[in-house]
Design a protein around this motif. Structure first.
Motif, mmCIF file in Angstrom:
data_model
loop_
_atom_site.group_PDB
_atom_site.id
_atom_site.type_symbol
_atom_site.label_atom_id
_atom_site.label_comp_id
_atom_site.label_asym_id
_atom_site.label_seq_id
_atom_site.Cartn_x
_atom_site.Cartn_y
_atom_site.Cartn_z
ATOM 1 N N ARG A 370 8.701 -20.179 -1.729
ATOM 2 C CA ARG A 370 8.170 -20.321 -3.087
ATOM 3 C C ARG A 370 6.742 -19.794 -3.177
ATOM 4 O O ARG A 370 6.368 -19.153 -4.155
ATOM 5 N N GLU A 371 5.951 -20.063 -2.142
ATOM 6 C CA GLU A 371 4.566 -19.598 -2.164
ATOM 7 C C GLU A 371 4.510 -18.075 -2.072
ATOM 8 O O GLU A 371 3.700 -17.432 -2.743
ATOM 9 N N VAL A 372 5.389 -17.487 -1.253
ATOM 10 C CA VAL A 372 5.441 -16.026 -1.146
ATOM 11 C C VAL A 372 5.807 -15.413 -2.493
ATOM 12 O O VAL A 372 5.155 -14.474 -2.974
ATOM 13 N N LEU A 373 6.848 -15.958 -3.127
ATOM 14 C CA LEU A 373 7.282 -15.410 -4.407
ATOM 15 C C LEU A 373 6.223 -15.618 -5.481
ATOM 16 O O LEU A 373 5.987 -14.741 -6.317
ATOM 17 N N ARG A 374 5.556 -16.782 -5.454
ATOM 18 C CA ARG A 374 4.500 -17.039 -6.447
ATOM 19 C C ARG A 374 3.364 -16.039 -6.296
ATOM 20 O O ARG A 374 2.848 -15.515 -7.290
ATOM 21 N N THR A 375 2.985 -15.749 -5.057
ATOM 22 C CA THR A 375 1.890 -14.807 -4.822
ATOM 23 C C THR A 375 2.283 -13.398 -5.253
ATOM 24 O O THR A 375 1.489 -12.677 -5.861
ATOM 25 N N ARG A 377 4.478 -12.607 -7.550
ATOM 26 C CA ARG A 377 4.531 -12.569 -9.009
ATOM 27 C C ARG A 377 3.134 -12.615 -9.616
ATOM 28 O O ARG A 377 2.924 -12.104 -10.715
ATOM 29 N N ALA A 378 2.193 -13.221 -8.904
ATOM 30 C CA ALA A 378 0.811 -13.168 -9.380
ATOM 31 C C ALA A 378 0.306 -11.733 -9.365
ATOM 32 O O ALA A 378 -0.469 -11.320 -10.229
ATOM 33 N N ALA A 379 0.780 -10.953 -8.382
ATOM 34 C CA ALA A 379 0.418 -9.531 -8.335
ATOM 35 C C ALA A 379 1.016 -8.773 -9.497
ATOM 36 O O ALA A 379 0.544 -7.695 -9.860
ATOM 37 N N SER A 380 2.091 -9.338 -10.095
ATOM 38 C CA SER A 380 2.693 -8.676 -11.247
ATOM 39 C C SER A 380 1.721 -8.614 -12.421
ATOM 40 O O SER A 380 1.884 -7.790 -13.327
ATOM 41 N N GLY A 404 2.346 7.020 -3.953
ATOM 42 C CA GLY A 404 2.391 6.434 -2.628
ATOM 43 C C GLY A 404 1.146 5.650 -2.271
ATOM 44 O O GLY A 404 1.218 4.543 -1.739
ATOM 45 N N ALA A 405 -0.023 6.216 -2.559
ATOM 46 C CA ALA A 405 -1.268 5.533 -2.224
ATOM 47 C C ALA A 405 -1.422 4.250 -3.025
ATOM 48 O O ALA A 405 -1.866 3.213 -2.506
ATOM 49 N N ALA A 406 -1.053 4.299 -4.309
ATOM 50 C CA ALA A 406 -1.208 3.118 -5.159
ATOM 51 C C ALA A 406 -0.281 1.995 -4.738
ATOM 52 O O ALA A 406 -0.675 0.827 -4.690
ATOM 53 N N VAL A 407 0.976 2.323 -4.422
ATOM 54 C CA VAL A 407 1.908 1.267 -4.039
ATOM 55 C C VAL A 407 1.519 0.678 -2.682
ATOM 56 O O VAL A 407 1.689 -0.521 -2.436
ATOM 57 N N ARG A 408 0.987 1.510 -1.794
ATOM 58 C CA ARG A 408 0.503 0.970 -0.518
ATOM 59 C C ARG A 408 -0.641 0.002 -0.743
ATOM 60 O O ARG A 408 -0.722 -1.059 -0.097
ATOM 61 N N LYS A 409 -1.524 0.322 -1.682
ATOM 62 C CA LYS A 409 -2.642 -0.564 -1.989
ATOM 63 C C LYS A 409 -2.134 -1.886 -2.567
ATOM 64 O O LYS A 409 -2.628 -2.960 -2.199
ATOM 65 N N VAL A 410 -1.144 -1.810 -3.464
ATOM 66 C CA VAL A 410 -0.586 -3.034 -4.054
ATOM 67 C C VAL A 410 0.014 -3.924 -2.969
ATOM 68 O O VAL A 410 -0.219 -5.139 -2.942
ATOM 69 N N VAL A 411 0.790 -3.326 -2.070
ATOM 70 C CA VAL A 411 1.423 -4.107 -1.006
ATOM 71 C C VAL A 411 0.361 -4.684 -0.071
ATOM 72 O O VAL A 411 0.452 -5.849 0.345
ATOM 73 N N ALA A 417 -3.310 -11.447 0.150
ATOM 74 C CA ALA A 417 -3.259 -12.710 -0.596
ATOM 75 C C ALA A 417 -2.343 -13.711 0.093
ATOM 76 O O ALA A 417 -2.645 -14.918 0.148
ATOM 77 N N LEU A 418 -1.237 -13.244 0.644
ATOM 78 C CA LEU A 418 -0.326 -14.134 1.360
ATOM 79 C C LEU A 418 -0.975 -14.699 2.619
ATOM 80 O O LEU A 418 -0.803 -15.877 2.946
ATOM 81 N N LEU A 419 -1.719 -13.858 3.325
ATOM 82 C CA LEU A 419 -2.381 -14.325 4.544
ATOM 83 C C LEU A 419 -3.476 -15.349 4.244
ATOM 84 O O LEU A 419 -3.748 -16.225 5.063
ATOM 85 N N ARG A 420 -4.081 -15.237 3.059
ATOM 86 C CA ARG A 420 -5.068 -16.258 2.694
ATOM 87 C C ARG A 420 -4.388 -17.610 2.478
ATOM 88 O O ARG A 420 -4.982 -18.651 2.776
ATOM 89 N N GLN A 421 -3.177 -17.600 1.955
ATOM 90 C CA GLN A 421 -2.443 -18.844 1.734
ATOM 91 C C GLN A 421 -1.744 -19.327 3.004
ATOM 92 O O GLN A 421 -1.707 -20.530 3.286
ATOM 93 N N LEU A 422 -1.190 -18.390 3.769
ATOM 94 C CA LEU A 422 -0.430 -18.711 4.986
ATOM 95 C C LEU A 422 -0.920 -17.802 6.106
ATOM 96 O O LEU A 422 -0.335 -16.744 6.370
ATOM 97 N N PRO A 423 -1.995 -18.180 6.789
ATOM 98 C CA PRO A 423 -2.635 -17.285 7.765
ATOM 99 C C PRO A 423 -1.708 -16.805 8.881
ATOM 100 O O PRO A 423 -1.916 -15.719 9.421
#
Length: 592
Positions: A370-375, A377-380, A404-411, A417-423
């Motif tokens: 749930r936390e992964v999906l929430r994060t 979707r926050a990027a959405s 390609g460069a933009a999608v790599r930046k988004v990912v 953001a995920l690592l900040r929540q779940l190191p």
């Protein structure tokens, strides 16, 4: 309903509403009397015996809830061992097929059970359970209000001098009812937490604050004209019941805001010159209004998220008809999926290794998902990831209008953001190439899986883009690495044999045909042959291999086989049979 002091009337109203909300056929409230549960209110029953049910501790579904204190459901009622034999005949006469029961707690004391039955074969969902738990909270509040009222009336009747106190109490109730009407009207009109705080503060000329589950101040309003006395952060947030008086300033009244049986935050009223009873009543009404507002927002958000997730799976996995229907729905929702569409494929690699405790009935791994999906979707909110969803540990999202460069930046930003929540979270990503037609998303999904396989197997910094894989698209295009020699043999082995035995040029013809972008005229010029000769050779290639070079799929297979053959020239035992320098100018092997 909470302002009605007739317990029987209140319970009947609540059971009728519960019956409708849960789409059930029978609903009842059983209240505890010592070690038994006695039916106090029942609607929808055919037999009078149903309305007089008495269940002992551990007997039946209600008795099981009495023992366990947790919601219990039975999907096959008559065949379940929990149903007592002396109630089977009544259940059969009522036509009961399934049941759901939740406990009623008042100040952590078990006081009864709220139960619904259905006369049809069905399964109560997790959403049904959450809704019943929320309704049970309202039932306990209604019971408490009715009991408090009964006690107040009894005490007033015993003391003649209580008339003034009663009048004062009635004034408070009237005033609180007015506030209740105001806040409920605000909620019905679409108002949120800020509007509720504003209404209460203005009506009582006091200060009101709403806090989140972590104790952070979300919104506040001060109509008292004095300096703010609200704390910047609650020291003990998230409690289901108000903090004890010794744990808070006497001027503050703190009420929990309950959603789905859990505490979503608190509402705090600064008392000022108002009676404590009025502040208590109003704070309760305000907390209930906040719960309703959050439930409405949660329901709307959940419904939209589920709808968008279903659209996502229809687009990346559905049939052509499903994809066309989903495309129409996406356009109706105003979602931009018009160009440069990419599928992002993520996989949680170590979910079982992460030490995340359960929360209520939610296991630790589910909390991580749930936390992964929430994060994600926050990027959405950035406008790039427009659709996202999860199945198990698999995450899929669609990015729009990104290179390609933009999608790599988004990912990369999402992963950070995920690592900040779940190191300790480890997740790998694969991204498809860009597609301009939404109907091509299943192809993009396959490309994203291939890129994800590259990220996992080759350790490409946890992310791989399909367009950067090159020949690895063939190597990693399936669940296992393919046999390249078998692949080449399956596609162009007859051409290799033909050229070797006849000193022919079919491989060279096919190579230059692709180099000429499948233009027969241009390929004929490169080969120094007549266009009819080229057409003959292409027909010969089709006859020998079964390849239909007018079909994109066969072109890709043939082109890849030729490129693999170039990379491993030892397959034919010659030096460069495909791009042999022997142009054989003027040689016509077609018969023309």
């Amino acid at each position: 309903m909470l302002s009605v002091h007739d317990l029987d009337l209140t319970l009947r109203t609540l059971t009728e509403q519960t019956l409708q909300l849960l789409d059930a056929d029978i609903c009842g409230v059983l209240l505890r009397e010592g070690d038994v549960l006695r039916m106090r209110s029942c609607v929808g029953n055919r037999l009078t015996e149903t309305g007089r049910i008495v269940m002992r501790r551990g007997q039946g579904v209600a008795g099981s809830v009495f023992v366990s204190g947790v919601p219990t459901k039975v999907d096959s009622y008559l065949g379940n061992e929990k149903v007592p034999q002396d109630f089977v005949a009544v259940a059969a006469a009522e036509g009961i097929r399934s049941a759901l029961a939740v406990p009623l707690f008042l100040r952590d004391e078990f006081i009864g059970v709220l139960e619904v039955w259905r006369r049809r074969t069905s399964t109560f969902t997790a959403g049904d359970v959450r809704q019943m738990v929320s309704l049970a909270d309202f039932v306990t509040i209604a019971i408490e209000n009715a009991r408090l009222h009964d006690e107040q009336v009894a005490a007033t009747a015993e003391a003649e001098h209580a008339r003034d106190a009663l009048q004062r109490q009635m004034a408070i109730l009237n005033r609180s009812a007015q506030v209740q009407q105001l806040v409920l009207t605000t909620v019905l009109d679409g108002g949120g937490l800020t509007a509720i705080a504003l209404i209460v503060a203005r009506d009582l000329e006091c200060e009101v604050g709403v806090y989140g589950s972590a104790g952070e101040l979300i919104t506040s309003h001060n109509a008292g004209g004095s300096a703010s006395r609200l704390p910047a952060k609650l020291q003990r947030p998230g409690h289901r019941h108000p903090e004890p008086a010794q744990a808070r300033p006497t001027s503050l009244r703190i009420r929990p805001v309950l959603v789905d049986g859990g505490c979503a935050g608190n509402i705090v009223l600064v008392r000022g010159s108002h009676p404590v009873e009025l502040i208590d009543a109003v704070s309760g009404h305000a907390a209930m209004a906040c719960s309703l507002a959050l439930l409405r927002e949660q329901a709307a958000g959940t419904a939209r998220a589920e709808m968008l997730e279903q659209l996502l799976w229809d687009l990346v996995e559905g049939s052509v008809d499903h994809r066309l229907a989903a495309r129409t729905r996406v356009h109706q929702l105003g979602i931009n999926l018009t160009r440069s569409l990419r599928v992002v494929h993520g996989q949680i690699e170590n979910i079982e290794e992460l030490a995340v405790p359960a929360y209520g009935d939610i296991p630790g791994p589910d909390r991580i998902r749930r936390e992964v999906l929430r994060t994600v979707r926050a990027a959405s909110g950035t406008g790039n990831l427009v659709l996202s969803g999860m199945r198990g540990n698999l995450l899929v999202a669609v990015a729009a209008d990104v290179d390609g460069a933009a999608v790599r930046k988004v990912v990369d930003e999402t992963a950070a953001a995920l690592l900040r929540q779940l190191p300790d979270l480890r997740i790998t990503w694969g991204v498809s190439k860009a597609h301009d037609d939404i109907v091509e998303l299943p192809t993009a999904m396959h490309e994203a899986r291939t890129a994800h396989a590259a990220a996992r197997r080759l350790g490409r910094q946890n992310i791989a883009l399909y367009e950067e894989l090159g020949i690895l698209r063939v190597l990693l295009g399936g669940d296992t690495e393919p046999d390249l020699r078998t692949f080449v043999d399956d596609v162009i082995a007859p051409l290799i044999t033909y050229d070797r035995e006849t000193d022919g040029a079919l491989l060279r013809t096919l190579r230059l045909y692709f180099d000429a972008n499948c233009s027969q005229r241009a390929a004929a010029r490169l080969l120094f042959v007549h266009p009819k000769t080229l057409r003959y050779r292409l027909g010969r290639i089709r006859h020998l291999t079964g390849l239909d070079l007018s079909q994109h799929h066969d072109r890709v297979r043939a082109d890849l086989a030729l490129r693999i053959l170039e990379a491993d020239r030892s397959m034919t035992g010659e030096d460069g049979p495909v791009r042999d320098a022997r142009s054989r100018e003027g040689v016509d092997d077609s018969g023309f």
